[in-house]
Design a protein around this motif. Structure first.
Motif, mmCIF file in Angstrom:
data_model
loop_
_atom_site.group_PDB
_atom_site.id
_atom_site.type_symbol
_atom_site.label_atom_id
_atom_site.label_comp_id
_atom_site.label_asym_id
_atom_site.label_seq_id
_atom_site.Cartn_x
_atom_site.Cartn_y
_atom_site.Cartn_z
ATOM 1 N N TYR A 100 -3.094 -6.365 -17.113
ATOM 2 C CA TYR A 100 -3.414 -5.089 -16.163
ATOM 3 C C TYR A 100 -3.591 -5.738 -14.426
ATOM 4 C CZ TYR A 100 -3.717 -2.129 -19.935
ATOM 5 O OH TYR A 100 -3.387 -0.915 -20.840
ATOM 6 N N PHE A 101 -2.944 -5.232 -13.434
ATOM 7 C CA PHE A 101 -3.623 -6.107 -11.978
ATOM 8 C C PHE A 101 -3.280 -4.498 -11.263
ATOM 9 C CE2 PHE A 101 0.801 -7.639 -11.494
ATOM 10 C CZ PHE A 101 0.629 -7.316 -10.266
ATOM 11 N N VAL A 102 -4.148 -4.419 -9.977
ATOM 12 C CA VAL A 102 -3.505 -3.840 -8.781
ATOM 13 C C VAL A 102 -2.745 -4.195 -7.392
ATOM 14 C CG1 VAL A 102 -5.324 -2.285 -10.403
ATOM 15 C CG2 VAL A 102 -6.540 -4.296 -8.050
ATOM 16 N N ARG A 103 -2.414 -3.253 -6.894
ATOM 17 C CA ARG A 103 -2.127 -4.025 -5.941
ATOM 18 C C ARG A 103 -2.488 -2.615 -4.847
ATOM 19 N NH1 ARG A 103 3.167 -2.169 -5.670
ATOM 20 N NH2 ARG A 103 3.939 -4.159 -7.106
ATOM 21 N N VAL A 104 -3.050 -3.359 -3.712
ATOM 22 C CA VAL A 104 -3.530 -2.311 -2.874
ATOM 23 C C VAL A 104 -2.300 -2.376 -1.766
ATOM 24 C CG1 VAL A 104 -5.373 -1.563 -1.284
ATOM 25 C CG2 VAL A 104 -6.021 -2.164 -4.362
ATOM 26 N N LYS A 105 -2.584 -1.541 -1.079
ATOM 27 C CA LYS A 105 -1.314 -1.546 0.189
ATOM 28 C C LYS A 105 -2.218 -0.367 1.673
ATOM 29 C CE LYS A 105 3.315 -1.586 2.565
ATOM 30 N NZ LYS A 105 2.623 -0.656 4.161
ATOM 31 N N GLN A 106 -2.541 -0.861 2.353
ATOM 32 C CA GLN A 106 -2.874 -0.044 3.691
ATOM 33 C C GLN A 106 -1.345 0.154 4.761
ATOM 34 O OE1 GLN A 106 -7.859 -2.563 3.654
ATOM 35 N NE2 GLN A 106 -5.988 -2.323 5.468
ATOM 36 N N ALA A 107 -2.379 0.998 5.632
ATOM 37 C CA ALA A 107 -1.737 1.890 6.559
ATOM 38 C C ALA A 107 -0.941 0.407 7.705
ATOM 39 C CB ALA A 107 -2.064 3.169 6.949
ATOM 40 N N ASN A 108 -1.445 -0.419 7.089
ATOM 41 C CA ASN A 108 -1.184 -1.695 9.244
ATOM 42 C C ASN A 108 -0.879 -2.697 8.070
ATOM 43 O OD1 ASN A 108 -3.454 -2.298 7.210
ATOM 44 N ND2 ASN A 108 -4.969 -3.556 8.897
ATOM 45 N N ASP A 109 -0.467 -2.707 6.670
ATOM 46 C CA ASP A 109 0.988 -3.253 6.276
ATOM 47 C C ASP A 109 0.372 -4.636 5.093
ATOM 48 O OD1 ASP A 109 3.439 -2.630 6.760
ATOM 49 O OD2 ASP A 109 3.523 -2.943 8.887
ATOM 50 N N ALA A 110 -0.998 -4.032 5.656
ATOM 51 C CA ALA A 110 -2.250 -5.283 4.806
ATOM 52 C C ALA A 110 -1.736 -4.954 3.183
ATOM 53 C CB ALA A 110 -3.426 -5.608 5.312
ATOM 54 N N ILE A 111 -2.179 -5.843 2.541
ATOM 55 C CA ILE A 111 -2.527 -6.075 1.070
ATOM 56 C C ILE A 111 -2.871 -6.396 0.685
ATOM 57 C CG2 ILE A 111 -0.264 -6.610 -1.289
ATOM 58 C CD1 ILE A 111 2.173 -6.489 0.112
ATOM 59 N N VAL A 151 -11.971 0.038 -3.672
ATOM 60 C CA VAL A 151 -11.439 -0.501 -2.411
ATOM 61 C C VAL A 151 -12.094 -0.532 -1.231
ATOM 62 C CG1 VAL A 151 -9.069 -0.703 -1.384
ATOM 63 C CG2 VAL A 151 -9.479 -0.778 -3.282
ATOM 64 N N VAL A 152 -12.835 -1.244 -0.271
ATOM 65 C CA VAL A 152 -13.361 -0.593 1.412
ATOM 66 C C VAL A 152 -12.552 -1.393 2.176
ATOM 67 C CG1 VAL A 152 -15.661 -0.616 2.439
ATOM 68 C CG2 VAL A 152 -15.382 -0.782 0.521
ATOM 69 N N GLY A 153 -11.466 -0.799 2.264
ATOM 70 C CA GLY A 153 -10.390 -1.411 4.070
ATOM 71 C C GLY A 153 -10.499 -1.178 4.785
ATOM 72 N N THR A 154 -9.368 -1.983 5.488
ATOM 73 C CA THR A 154 -10.096 -2.453 6.654
ATOM 74 C C THR A 154 -9.383 -1.544 7.799
ATOM 75 O OG1 THR A 154 -8.399 -4.020 6.247
ATOM 76 C CG2 THR A 154 -10.441 -4.725 6.809
ATOM 77 N N ALA A 155 -8.377 -0.721 7.057
ATOM 78 C CA ALA A 155 -8.090 0.018 8.001
ATOM 79 C C ALA A 155 -7.665 1.424 6.148
ATOM 80 C CB ALA A 155 -6.423 -0.231 8.304
ATOM 81 N N PRO A 156 -6.824 2.269 7.481
ATOM 82 C CA PRO A 156 -6.926 3.535 5.933
ATOM 83 C C PRO A 156 -6.200 2.592 4.499
ATOM 84 C CG PRO A 156 -5.873 4.462 8.083
ATOM 85 C CD PRO A 156 -6.167 3.086 8.015
ATOM 86 N N ILE A 157 -5.785 3.519 3.284
ATOM 87 C CA ILE A 157 -5.915 2.867 2.164
ATOM 88 C C ILE A 157 -4.194 4.077 2.026
ATOM 89 C CG2 ILE A 157 -5.874 2.798 -0.128
ATOM 90 C CD1 ILE A 157 -7.590 1.447 1.408
ATOM 91 N N ASP A 158 -3.006 3.091 1.969
ATOM 92 C CA ASP A 158 -1.942 3.776 1.646
ATOM 93 C C ASP A 158 -2.001 4.201 0.823
ATOM 94 O OD1 ASP A 158 0.897 3.971 1.737
ATOM 95 O OD2 ASP A 158 1.552 2.909 2.629
ATOM 96 N N ASN A 159 -1.106 3.379 -0.286
ATOM 97 C CA ASN A 159 -1.308 3.630 -1.790
ATOM 98 C C ASN A 159 -2.338 2.684 -3.015
ATOM 99 O OD1 ASN A 159 0.824 1.156 -2.574
ATOM 100 N ND2 ASN A 159 1.423 1.901 -1.337
ATOM 101 N N ILE A 160 -2.654 2.891 -3.945
ATOM 102 C CA ILE A 160 -3.316 1.718 -4.872
ATOM 103 C C ILE A 160 -1.618 2.149 -5.841
ATOM 104 C CG2 ILE A 160 -4.561 1.274 -6.384
ATOM 105 C CD1 ILE A 160 -7.033 2.573 -5.012
ATOM 106 N N VAL A 161 -1.671 0.556 -6.677
ATOM 107 C CA VAL A 161 -0.590 0.747 -7.431
ATOM 108 C C VAL A 161 -0.740 -0.151 -8.871
ATOM 109 C CG1 VAL A 161 1.738 -0.263 -8.373
ATOM 110 C CG2 VAL A 161 1.481 0.804 -5.591
ATOM 111 N N LEU A 162 -1.292 0.574 -10.026
ATOM 112 C CA LEU A 162 -1.876 -0.185 -11.241
ATOM 113 C C LEU A 162 -0.335 -1.009 -11.907
ATOM 114 C CD1 LEU A 162 -4.179 -1.375 -13.098
ATOM 115 C CD2 LEU A 162 -3.614 1.365 -14.747
ATOM 116 N N VAL A 163 -0.644 -1.900 -12.089
ATOM 117 C CA VAL A 163 0.745 -2.958 -13.065
ATOM 118 C C VAL A 163 -0.120 -3.389 -13.758
ATOM 119 C CG1 VAL A 163 2.067 -4.842 -12.820
ATOM 120 C CG2 VAL A 163 1.457 -4.062 -10.589
#
Length: 847
Positions: free
Chosen positions: A822-833, A620-632
Motif C-alpha cells: 500500500y502507498f498513499v498519494r496526497v494532492k494539494q490545491a496548489n498542484d503539489a503532490i 497530512v499537514v499541508g502547505t496548502a489546502p488538501i485536494d485529495n488523498i488516494v490509497l493505492v
C-alpha cells in the motif's frame, strides 16, 4: 618477438626529452600516450581499435586533470562516449579530434594563452556589455583560423551579428591593426551547442594578417556602441556564467576550448519572501527560522532588503531588521504547547509577504522529518555554476538537511571527483547539514538507465563509473567489489529510465519518481510490479547549482524540483543514511508537507506481519489546502477522499473554480523513456459569466507559465504538464445556468530530455474543449483529450474557498495475499503532490 605496439612503446620511451622523470605521467603511461598520438596521426579510429584507444585517452585525461591542468571541456565526454557506448560511429570520430586537441596542449603547454572577462556583477534579465579578452599564447592564429563564439545550451543567451544597433550584438577587435575578421558559422553539438544535436555557432575567422604571441583579441558581447541595449542576461543568478570560447588556430577544424571565466550574475530587487523552519520539533525546543528575500525569478534578492516580521498565527514571534543581507535568521524560536504552527512573514509596510513550511510541535517526537535533494548538477557537468555554489545554495538558500552533488560520471574527471569529496567533508556539520558524496552513473536506458550513487561517507570512496562499468549488472558488481553495501545507496530515475526489471535489493532501496524533468509515479509502480521492495523519493535534477529550492528552468526542466523527506531520529549522517536504506522516506514535488502513514502501525518502507485485516491510517499537514488523498494497493487505486470539491447544490454558481490540465507520462513502450511534456497553450473564453480573478497554482516564472486576463471573459494561458497537473483557480461571478468555458488550445510539439526512442515526441494537434457549468456532477466535470494512444484530460471543479490543511485519514481493507503493498498519494490545491513509500503486509523481501 616484439609486437608493433611494443616496439612503438620502446621507441617512445627512448625519445622522451631530458627531465622526463618529472613528467606528470608515469613512464609506462607516457609510452602508451605517445603511441596513441602517433597511431591517431597514422590511422583514424575504427570500431576495431576505438575502445582500446579511448581507454588510454581516459587514463591520460585523468592524469592531466590531477596535474592541475585545464582539461578540454569535451574530453571526458568523448572518452565516455566510446567506452560507455561502443560501436557508435559518430562518437568514434570525435575521439580522434579530442586526442589531437589534448596532444597539442600536452606538447605545447602554453599554446593557449590566458582569457580575461569582465566579471560583473550583472543583474538577471538586464542588458549588459561583457568583454572577453584573449591574449595569444605561443601558438599563432593563422589566416583561416579564428574564434568560435559558442553558447551554453542552458543559458538561453542569444547572439547576433547582423544589426549592430540592436540588442545582443557581438563584435570582435584585435590589438593587431592588420588583422581582419570575417563572420561564418559551424555546427556545434554538446553542452556548448545543441546538446543532443548540432546547432550553428558563430565563428570570427582571420581573413588577413596573423595573430602572434602577446597580441590580444577582444570579443564584446552586447556591444552597445551603435545604440543597442546590450546582451540580455539569463533569469538565473550564477557565479560562473558560461560564455564559451574556442580557438581554431589554423582553420583545420580543430576548435580548442578555453577555460570558462567567473562571470557573476546576481538577482534583482526584492519581489517576494520565503521562510524555512524544521518540520518537527519538541515542545519548548529552540529552533531557527530562516527568511530569504527573493527576486521575481527565485534568486537571492539584491539591493535594500526590508525588515521582516515573523508571525505564528496572530502572534508575532520575532522581527528581523532591514539591511543588505537577503538571507537572515531568527534564532531561539520555541513553542511551549503541542500543535501545528504556521509561520507567516511580511515586511512592515505589507508590500511583501510569504510563508514558511508548517511546524509540528510534539511533546516527544519519535521521528522527525528531514529534507534533502539527492540529485543535482553544476558546471562540473553540462550545468552552470561552481561546486561551491551548489553546496552553499543547498545549505543557505534551500536550508536542506542533506544533499548530494550527483555529477554525471561521463563528464567528470578524477580531479573533480576529489573536489566533490572535499566539499562533502568541508560543508557537512553533524546534526545541521550533511553532504553525501555521490555521482550519477550515466548510461542510456538500453544499458540500464541513469542511477545516482550515494556513499555514507566521503573518505576513500572510489566511484564505479560508466566508462568502466557500462551496464547495470556491472555497476552493481563494481559497487559490491569495492564498497560495503551498507555504505551505498543507488537511486534510479525515470527520464533516462532505469531498468526496473533489475534491481539489487541491498544497494537500491529507493527510486526517484519526480524531478524538474517531470512527474513519474509510473516508474515507482513498475519497480513494485516486478516485486522489488523500494521506497519513493523526489529530487530536483536542477542544472543551475540550485538544489532543493528550484524554480522551473524551461526546456526539459519545466517544473519545480522535488524533495526527498527522511523520517529519522536525528539529522546526523548515519541516521539519515540509514533512513534512506530502510526506505523511511516520502517524496514531494517541492512543498514541505508533513506526512505520516501506517498499516497496522507499521511505518513507511517497512513490512508488517501478515494479517487479513489492515488498518491504514495517517496524517497530512499541508502547505496548502488538501485536494485529495488516494490509497493505492498493488498498483490499483482502491480509496479516494476528496477534501476540496464543493459538491453542494447551492442554486448559485458564483464562486471559486479549479481548471486542471493533466497528461500521462508513462512510456508508450514498456522499455522506453517517458513521454514528453505536453503544451497547454491557448485561450479560455467564458460565456455568461465574468472572470474576476485567475491564478496559476504552480505558475512560478512568468516567461514559462503565464496567464493574462484581458476583459473578464477571456484568459490567455500557457503551461505544460508531464505526468502531473497544472491548475488555474478562477473566481467567477454573474454566473448564469447557461455559462460555459471554452478552451481553444494550439498545436504544439511534445518535448523533454531523455527522449523516447520507440515513440518519439509527437505534434499534439489543436483542440477545442467546452465545459458547460450546468453539466457539473457533484461539483465536477471532466473532458478527456485523447491523442496518439494517450488520454489526457481537462477538469473543472467547483471548490471550497478555504480547504482543510491538516487532515487525519483512516481506511480499512482486507486481504488474503501475502506481500500486498500500500502507498498513499496526497494532492494539494496548489498542484503539489506527496507520495508515501509503500508498506508491505506479510510475504518476504527480495534477497
Amino acid at each position: 618477438m616484439i609486437s608493433r605496439l611494443g616496439a612503438t612503446l620502446l621507441c617512445v620511451a627512448c625519445c622522451l626529452p631530458a627531465g622526463a622523470a618529472e613528467d606528470y605521467l608515469s613512464p609506462e603511461l607516457r609510452g602508451r600516450v605517445e603511441a596513441l598520438k602517433a597511431d591517431i596521426q597514422r590511422l583514424p579510429s575504427t570500431r576495431a581499435n576505438a575502445r582500446a584507444r579511448a581507454a588510454v585517452f581516459w587514463e591520460w585525461v585523468n592524469a592531466y586533470a590531477l596535474a592541475g591542468r585545464y582539461v578540454p571541456v569535451n574530453a571526458t565526454a568523448v572518452a565516455s562516449g566510446v567506452l560507455a557506448y561502443p560501436n557508435r560511429a559518430g562518437r568514434i570520430a570525435r575521439l580522434d579530434q579530442a586526442v589531437r586537441e589534448l596532444a597539442m596542449l600536452d606538447d605545447e603547454p602554453n599554446a593557449v594563452g590566458p582569457l580575461r572577462a569582465d566579471e560583473g556583477p550583472f543583474e538577471v534579465r538586464s542588458h549588459a556589455t561583457i568583454r572577453q579578452t584573449y591574449t595569444v599564447g605561443t601558438k599563432d592564429i593563422e589566416p583561416g583560423g579564428g574564434f568560435v563564439i559558442a553558447r551554453h545550451f542552458m543559458t538561453g543567451i542569444a547572439y547576433q551579428t547582423d544589426d549592430e544597433a540592436a540588442d545582443n550584438y557581438v563584435s570582435i577587435a584585435s590589438s593587431n591593426a592588420s588583422v581582419r575578421f570575417s563572420r561564418s558559422e559551424i555546427p556545434m553539438a554538446g553542452m556548448h551547442g545543441g546538446f543532443r544535436s548540432a546547432t550553428s555557432a558563430l565563428v570570427f575567422r582571420v581573413t588577413s594578417g596573423r595573430l602572434t604571441a602577446g597580441e590580444t583579441v577582444t570579443i564584446t558581447y552586447g556591444d552597445s556602441s551603435a545604440g543597442g541595449r546590450g546582451l540580455l542576461m539569463p533569469s538565473f543568478a550564477t557565479d560562473r556564467l558560461p560564455l564559451p570560447l574556442y580557438i581554431d588556430f589554423d582553420g583545420t577544424g580543430l576548435p580548442v576550448s578555453v577555460p570558462i571565466q567567473p562571470i557573476l550574475v546576481v538577482g534583482g530587487e526584492v519581489a517576494g519572501v520565503d521562510g524555512f523552519a524544521p518540520s518537527v520539533v519538541a515542545t519548548g525546543e529552540p529552533f531557527t527560522v530562516a527568511v530569504r528575500a527573493r527576486d521575481r525569478f527565485y534568486n537571492r534578492a539584491t539591493g535594500p532588503i526590508p525588515g521582516w516580521q515573523v508571525f505564528a498565527g496572530d502572534m508575532r514571534i520575532g522581527e528581523i531588521p532591514a539591511g543588505e543581507a537577503p538571507i537572515a535568521t531568527l534564532t531561539q524560536v520555541r513553542f511551549d504547547a503541542p500543535g501545528v504552527y504556521r509561520l507567516a512573514i511580511r515586511s512592515p509596510d505589507g508590500a511583501f509577504a510569504g510563508v514558511a513550511n508548517p511546524v509540528l510541535v510534539e511533546d516527544a517526537p519519535a521521528r522527525r522529518v528531514y529534507w534533502g535533494d539527492t540529485h543535482g548538477h553544476s558546471g562540473f557537468a553540462e550545468g552552470v555554476g561552481t561546486a561551491e555554489r551548489f553546496m552553499t545554495w543547498a545549505r543557505d538558500d534551500a536550508r536542506l538537511d542533506y544533499v548530494t552533488h550527483s555529477e554525471h560520471d561521463i563528464w567528470m574527471d578524477d580531479l573533480e571527483w576529489g573536489a566533490l569529496a572535499a566539499n562533502a567533508r568541508r560543508f557537512s556539520r553533524e546534526g545541521q547539514f550533511i553532504a553525501f558524496l555521490g555521482y550519477e552513473w550515466t548510461v542510456q536506458n538500453v544499458q540500464g538507465g541513469h542511477h545516482n550513487v550515494l556513499f555514507r561517507t566521503a573518505e576513500d570512496r572510489r566511484r564505479i563509473p560508466a566508462q568502466e562499468f557500462g551496464t547495470l549488472s556491472r555497476l552493481y558488481q563494481g559497487l559490491r567489489a569495492h564498497h560495503d553495501p551498507n555504505d551505498v545507496v543507488v537511486i534510479p530515475h525515470a527520464h533516462q529510465a532505469g531498468d526496473y526489471r533489475s534491481s539489487d535489493p541491498e544497494l537500491a532501496p529507493v527510486v526517484e519518481i519526480m524531478s524538474q524533468h517531470g512527474t513519474f509515479e509510473w516508474f515507482g509502480r513498475r519497480y513494485l510490479d516486478q516485486g522489488h521492495q523500494v521506497g519513493f523519493v523526489a529530487a530536483s535534477d536542477n542544472h543551475l547549482s540550485q538544489p532543493g529550492f528550484s524554480a522551473p528552468q524551461g526546456g526539459s526542466l519545466s517544473q519545480r524540483g522535488g524533495l526527498g523527506a527522511l523520517r529519522a531520529t536525528s539529522g546526523n549522517r548515519d541516521a539519515l543514511f540509514d533512513a534512506l536504506r530502510r526506505r523511511a522516506t516520502y517524496a514531494t514535488t517541492g512543498d514541505r508537507m508533513i506526512l505520516d502513514f501506517t498499516v497496522n502501525d507499521t511505518g513507511m518502507g517497512a513490512r508488517a506481519p501478515f494479517a487479513p485485516e489492515r488498518r491504514i491510517a495517517g496524517r497530512v499537514v499541508g502547505t496548502a489546502p488538501i485536494d485529495n488523498i488516494v490509497l493505492v494497493k498493488n498498483g490499483v487505486e482502491i480509496r479516494r477522499k476528496d477534501y476540496l470539491t464543493d459538491a453542494a447544490d447551492r442554486g448559485v454558481l458564483d464562486g471559486e473554480y479549479l481548471l486542471v490540465f493533466a497528461s500521462d507520462s508513462t512510456p508508450f513502450h514498456p522499455g522506453d523513456n517517458p513521454r514528453g511534456w505536453r503544451w497547454w497553450w491557448g485561450e479560455l473564453t467564458v460565456r455568461d459569466a465574468i472572470v474576476r480573478a485567475a491564478e496559476g497554482m504552480d505558475f512560478h516564472l512568468d516567461h514559462l507559465h503565464s496567464l493574462d486576463v484581458t476583459d473578464g471573459t477571456s484568459v490567455a494561458l500557457r503551461t505544460y504538464t508531464r505526468g502531473g497537473t497544472s491548475g488555474i483557480r478562477l473566481a467567477l461571478s454573474d454566473v448564469r445556468r447557461t455559462a460555459a468555458l471554452t478552451l481553444r488550445l494550439r498545436e504544439g510539439r511534445e518535448f523533454g530530455g531523455g527522449p523516447p526512442r520507440f515513440r518519439t515526441h509527437q505534434t499534439v494537434p489543436a483542440v477545442e474543449v467546452t465545459l458547460e457549468l450546468r453539466l457539473l456532477e457533484n461539483g465536477r466535470l471532466q473532458r478527456e483529450v485523447p491523442f496518439d494512444g494517450y488520454v489526457d484530460s481537462v477538469t473543472l471543479r467547483r471548490v471550497v474557498t478555504e480547504g482543510e490543511r491538516d487532515v487525519s485519514f483512516a481506511f480499512d481493507d482486507n486481504g488474503t495475499r501475502q506481500g500486498d503493498y500500500y502507498f498513499v498519494r496526497v494532492k494539494q490545491a496548489n498542484d503539489a503532490i506527496a507520495w508515501s513509500s509503500p508498506i508491505w503486509v506479510g510475504g518476504f523481501p527480495p534477497r
